[in-house]
Write an enzyme that holds these catalytic residues in place. Structure first.
Site: not given
Length: 461
Positions: A69, A195-196, A320
């Site tokens: 992406g 896709a993930h 942090c």
């Protein structure tokens, strides 16, 4: 172990796993070849493209598969800017876009172009009128995400697309977080996705470019993917990505309703269970599975590790928790509290029992972290001392320590007195004003100091 970080990467969908294994056997050959194995691979690639194009809402020949992406965003922006170089070298983006978009803007500025970063409100949403006002005669491209990856706020894509259309400017929509939940509003010129994010395998991105949009691919090209993603495609992963996208879209309406109810429970219960918490993001116009909140007086990294020990995987935009020690650009643009930031993004199939278990352990975890950091146990300041002004030296200390120290000394000045906090932590620029708003105090402003920045707070309560 409940996994609550689907916005980073969703667990592999069962359909993706099945399609991936099948394609490993059937789709290993080069789809550009004319022999039997190549033709079979080409059929798989064409079918995957058609299924993905149907979900995106474009023609199959408008869609290219990319290695990620991020690559789709980089190539989409670069290609659109190059294709419209005669129009100008001005890019418009929202201030809360994915870092891949902002990095592309930085690259454009380094090459002599210009970028306008449209601000957002405290919910993380752009004002369509404000976005339209940023468009100029030399604007080559505009970019807007469909929904934010950190806080879940949905953007007014249709309204912005209309403004871009009137201005004659193509709009690129980053649909990575929303495509698995439904189609993007019409009017876009380019669209990217990953896709993930919807349960497909990592390493597959989508880049859709409407016919008629001026586009010039950058760098060396070949005959594959319309010249927009050169090289041999990972065909099994592409097939699995397309199959899982079709599967999740078929389940989307029912699963969205179920997860939205669970997220609503988190949004309502967390402020009841944990004092001094800010829920961030739009309460209504948002992704169904995602909620983000920030806790005062809490170190985000310590909080995430503590939740991990309790069996919950969540993420954060706190400074942090990053190597840069700077607050998330999304939280900074929204002007909300960054310390103790927690993003919960439920995967498909997340259970009510897991959510209740999370709500059960969260109060104790937050209280434990606050106790270790020496946070004030009583939120109400004392009657007040006699000094009208007080200087608090927090140089060299990372948030939330400066905010904790401010909370401890605010009672040492009378109502109307001013505490000046010296800090060299970038997160203080967000967290001190946010603390003032949450605790009913007045944030006066900031000024440069010999070292760091001097933040001034007037006691009002």
């Amino acid at each position: 172990m409940p996994y609550f970080d689907a916005a980073s990467a969703a667990p592999l969908h069962p359909v993706a796993r099945q399609a991936l294994l099948a394609a490993l056997d059937e789709g290993w050959a080069d789809p550009a070849r004319l022999y039997r194995e190549g033709r079979r691979a080409r059929l798989l690639l064409d079918a995957a493209r058609e299924a993905s194009a149907e979900a995106v809402g474009c023609r199959p020949d408008e869609l290219a598969f990319t290695p990620s992406g991020t690559r789709a965003l980089h190539d989409g922006i670069a290609g659109a800017l190059a294709g419209r170089r005669r129009a100008g070298r001005h890019l418009v983006v929202s201030a809360v876009e994915h870092s891949a978009v902002l990095h592309s803007g930085d690259a454009l500025e380094a090459e002599g172009g210009s970028v306008t970063r449209v601000p957002v409100d405290r919910s993380g949403r752009v004002d369509p009128a404000g976005y339209a006002a940023a468009l100029r005669p030399d604007t080559a491209l505009a970019a807007l995400q469909s929904a934010n990856h950190e806080v879940g706020t949905e953007q007014p894509v249709a309204e912005v697309a209309g403004a871009c259309r009137e201005a004659g400017v193509p709009l690129l929509v980053d649909a990575a977080q929303s495509l698995g939940w439904g189609p993007v509003a019409p009017g876009w010129s380019l669209l990217t996705a990953s896709a993930h994010k919807w349960g497909g395998p990592a390493g597959v991105g989508l880049l859709a470019v409407r016919k008629g949009v001026r586009f010039a691919a950058r760098g060396p090209v070949d005959e594959r993917e319309s010249g927009r993603a050169p090289g041999f495609p990972d065909l099994p992963a592409v097939v699995a990505a397309a199959a899982s996208l079709r599967a999740v879209r078929a389940e989307a309406a029912e699963e969205a309703a179920r997860l939205r109810a669970l997220v609503d429970r988190i949004r309502a219960r967390v402020p009841e269970l944990v004092p001094d918490v800010e829920i961030v993001g739009d309460p209504v116009r948002r992704l169904p599975h995602l909620v983000t909140f920030s806790c005062l007086y809490v170190d985000g990294e310590t909080l995430l590790h503590a939740l991990d020990r309790e069996g919950f995987s969540v993420s954060s935009g706190s400074s942090c928790t990053s190597s840069t020690l700077e607050p998330s650009h999304v939280l900074r643009a929204m002007g909300v509290l960054s310390e103790g930031n927690v993003r919960v993004s439920l995967p498909r199939g997340a259970s009510s029992e897991d959510v209740e278990a999370f709500l059960g352990v969260l109060p104790g975890v937050v209280a434990s972290v606050r106790e270790r950091l020496g946070a004030p146990s009583d939120a109400a300041p004392t009657a007040g001392g006699t000094a009208e002004d007080l200087v608090l030296d927090s140089l060299g200390k990372r948030c939330p320590i400066p905010v904790i120290e401010l909370a401890k000394v605010i009672g040492d000045v009378p109502v109307g007195g001013v505490v000046t906090v010296l800090s060299d932590d970038e997160a203080a620029r967000l967290d001190i004003p946010a603390w003032c708003e949450m605790r009913g105090q007045e944030y006066v402003g900031e000024r440069a100091a010999e070292r760091g920045v001097a933040y001034q707070v007037r006691r009002r309560a």
